[in-house]
Design a protein around this motif. Structure first.
Motif, PDB file in Angstrom:
ATOM      1  N   LEU A  43       0.693  -1.179   0.003  1.00 29.28           N
ATOM      2  CA  LEU A  43       0.072  -0.057   0.001  1.00 29.28           C
ATOM      3  C   LEU A  43       0.696   1.203   0.150  1.00 29.28           C
ATOM      4  N   VAL A  44       0.434   2.140  -0.746  1.00 32.68           N
ATOM      5  CA  VAL A  44       1.298   3.586  -0.915  1.00 32.68           C
ATOM      6  C   VAL A  44       0.200   4.629  -0.968  1.00 32.68           C
ATOM      7  N   TRP A  45       0.532   5.835  -0.518  1.00 31.03           N
ATOM      8  CA  TRP A  45      -0.201   6.924  -0.288  1.00 31.03           C
ATOM      9  C   TRP A  45       0.728   8.271  -0.735  1.00 31.03           C
ATOM     10  N   ARG A  46       0.200   9.088  -1.453  1.00 28.30           N
ATOM     11  CA  ARG A  46       0.886  10.625  -1.490  1.00 28.30           C
ATOM     12  C   ARG A  46      -0.431  11.600  -1.468  1.00 28.30           C
ATOM     13  N   ALA A  47       0.025  12.910  -1.107  1.00 31.77           N
ATOM     14  CA  ALA A  47      -0.897  13.986  -1.027  1.00 31.77           C
ATOM     15  C   ALA A  47      -1.490  14.103  -2.398  1.00 31.77           C
ATOM     16  N   GLY A  48      -3.004  14.043  -2.280  1.00 32.87           N
ATOM     17  CA  GLY A  48      -3.713  14.016  -3.444  1.00 32.87           C
ATOM     18  C   GLY A  48      -4.391  13.028  -3.760  1.00 32.87           C
ATOM     19  N   MET A  49      -4.161  11.740  -3.249  1.00 36.04           N
ATOM     20  CA  MET A  49      -4.853  10.391  -3.547  1.00 36.04           C
ATOM     21  C   MET A  49      -5.862  10.568  -2.213  1.00 36.04           C
ATOM     22  N   ALA A  50      -6.935  10.031  -2.659  1.00 33.50           N
ATOM     23  CA  ALA A  50      -8.130   9.851  -1.672  1.00 33.50           C
ATOM     24  C   ALA A  50      -8.019   8.715  -0.613  1.00 33.50           C
ATOM     25  N   GLN A  51      -7.191   7.825  -0.856  1.00 31.35           N
ATOM     26  CA  GLN A  51      -6.915   6.466  -0.099  1.00 31.35           C
ATOM     27  C   GLN A  51      -5.608   5.683  -0.243  1.00 31.35           C
ATOM     28  N   TRP A  52      -5.162   5.021   0.552  1.00 32.54           N
ATOM     29  CA  TRP A  52      -4.180   4.340   0.139  1.00 32.54           C
ATOM     30  C   TRP A  52      -4.334   3.298  -0.866  1.00 32.54           C
ATOM     31  N   GLN A  53      -3.416   3.015  -1.612  1.00 29.50           N
ATOM     32  CA  GLN A  53      -3.792   2.081  -2.805  1.00 29.50           C
ATOM     33  C   GLN A  53      -2.370   1.060  -3.173  1.00 29.50           C
ATOM     34  N   PRO A  54      -2.874  -0.009  -3.565  1.00 33.33           N
ATOM     35  CA  PRO A  54      -1.358  -0.965  -4.035  1.00 33.33           C
ATOM     36  C   PRO A  54      -0.834  -0.429  -5.004  1.00 33.33           C
ATOM     37  N   ALA A  55       0.433  -0.351  -4.893  1.00 35.38           N
ATOM     38  CA  ALA A  55       1.442   0.361  -5.598  1.00 35.38           C
ATOM     39  C   ALA A  55       1.165  -0.212  -7.089  1.00 35.38           C
ATOM     40  N   GLY A  56       0.984  -1.480  -7.277  1.00 32.80           N
ATOM     41  CA  GLY A  56       0.853  -2.008  -8.825  1.00 32.80           C
ATOM     42  C   GLY A  56      -0.477  -1.339  -9.397  1.00 32.80           C
ATOM     43  N   GLN A  57      -1.228  -0.578  -8.635  1.00 27.97           N
ATOM     44  CA  GLN A  57      -2.476  -0.044  -9.246  1.00 27.97           C
ATOM     45  C   GLN A  57      -2.289   1.463  -9.412  1.00 27.97           C
ATOM     46  N   VAL A  58      -0.992   2.063  -9.077  1.00 27.99           N
ATOM     47  CA  VAL A  58      -0.579   3.488  -9.529  1.00 27.99           C
ATOM     48  C   VAL A  58       0.313   3.522 -10.630  1.00 27.99           C
ATOM     49  N   PRO A  59      -0.422   4.227 -11.474  1.00 29.59           N
ATOM     50  CA  PRO A  59       0.506   4.298 -12.964  1.00 29.59           C
ATOM     51  C   PRO A  59       1.891   5.151 -12.630  1.00 29.59           C
ATOM     52  N   GLU A  60       2.051   6.100 -11.640  1.00 35.81           N
ATOM     53  CA  GLU A  60       3.449   6.639 -11.535  1.00 35.81           C
ATOM     54  C   GLU A  60       4.302   5.889 -10.850  1.00 35.81           C
ATOM     55  N   LEU A  61       4.073   4.748 -10.480  1.00 39.12           N
ATOM     56  CA  LEU A  61       5.140   3.802  -9.900  1.00 39.12           C
ATOM     57  C   LEU A  61       5.354   2.592 -10.723  1.00 39.12           C
ATOM     58  N   ALA A  62       4.850   2.777 -12.036  1.00 34.24           N
ATOM     59  CA  ALA A  62       4.900   1.498 -13.042  1.00 34.24           C
ATOM     60  C   ALA A  62       6.554   1.397 -13.189  1.00 34.24           C
ATOM     61  N   SER A  63       7.270   2.537 -13.368  1.00 34.47           N
ATOM     62  CA  SER A  63       8.516   2.419 -13.693  1.00 34.47           C
ATOM     63  C   SER A  63       9.597   2.074 -12.638  1.00 34.47           C
ATOM     64  N   VAL A  64       9.055   2.051 -11.220  1.00 33.45           N
ATOM     65  CA  VAL A  64       9.734   1.625 -10.186  1.00 33.45           C
ATOM     66  C   VAL A  64       9.560   0.229 -10.073  1.00 33.45           C
ATOM     67  N   LEU A  65       8.327  -0.395 -10.152  1.00 35.63           N
ATOM     68  CA  LEU A  65       7.928  -1.572 -10.055  1.00 35.63           C
ATOM     69  C   LEU A  65       8.406  -2.370 -11.023  1.00 35.63           C
ATOM     70  N   ALA A  66       8.866  -1.826 -12.281  1.00 36.70           N
ATOM     71  CA  ALA A  66       9.379  -2.504 -13.552  1.00 36.70           C
ATOM     72  C   ALA A  66      10.589  -3.317 -13.333  1.00 36.70           C
ATOM     73  N   SER A  67      11.367  -2.634 -12.134  1.00 35.15           N
ATOM     74  CA  SER A  67      12.876  -2.681 -12.142  1.00 35.15           C
ATOM     75  C   SER A  67      12.832  -3.996 -11.145  1.00 35.15           C
ATOM     76  N   VAL A  68      11.831  -4.388 -10.336  1.00 37.02           N
ATOM     77  CA  VAL A  68      11.748  -5.398  -9.516  1.00 37.02           C
ATOM     78  C   VAL A  68      11.640  -6.699 -10.134  1.00 37.02           C
TER      79      VAL A  68
END
Length: 75
Positions: A43-68
């Motif tokens: 689960l991840v969250w940043r200002a502007g998000m309504a609630q915590w979300q799984p990182a895999g559902q956050v498009p901004e984090l796709a490049s971070v997760l692609a390297s794992v």
């Protein structure tokens, strides 16, 4: 004591074991992913998000997760 974030950098929080960790910038999230502490189900969250979300559902984090790499198969 860390310096404040650069303007325009999103500050992310990560939920690990029921505890909030962070804030991290994208580089910090990449380090967490490399250490195995951040995956698509974390689960991840940043200002502007309504609630915590799984990182895999956050498009901004796709490049971070692609390297794992995926988990090792059972032996």
């Amino acid at each position: 004591a860390e310096p404040p974030p650069l303007p325009g950098q999103a500050q992310w929080y990560v939920g690990v074991g029921g505890q909030r960790q962070g804030p991290y910038d994208l580089g910090g999230l990449a380090e967490q992913a490399g250490a195995g502490a951040l995956g698509p189900d974390t689960l991840v969250w940043r200002a502007g998000m309504a609630q915590w979300q799984p990182a895999g559902q956050v498009p901004e984090l796709a490049s971070v997760l692609a390297s794992v790499p995926p988990p090792l198969p059972p032996q």
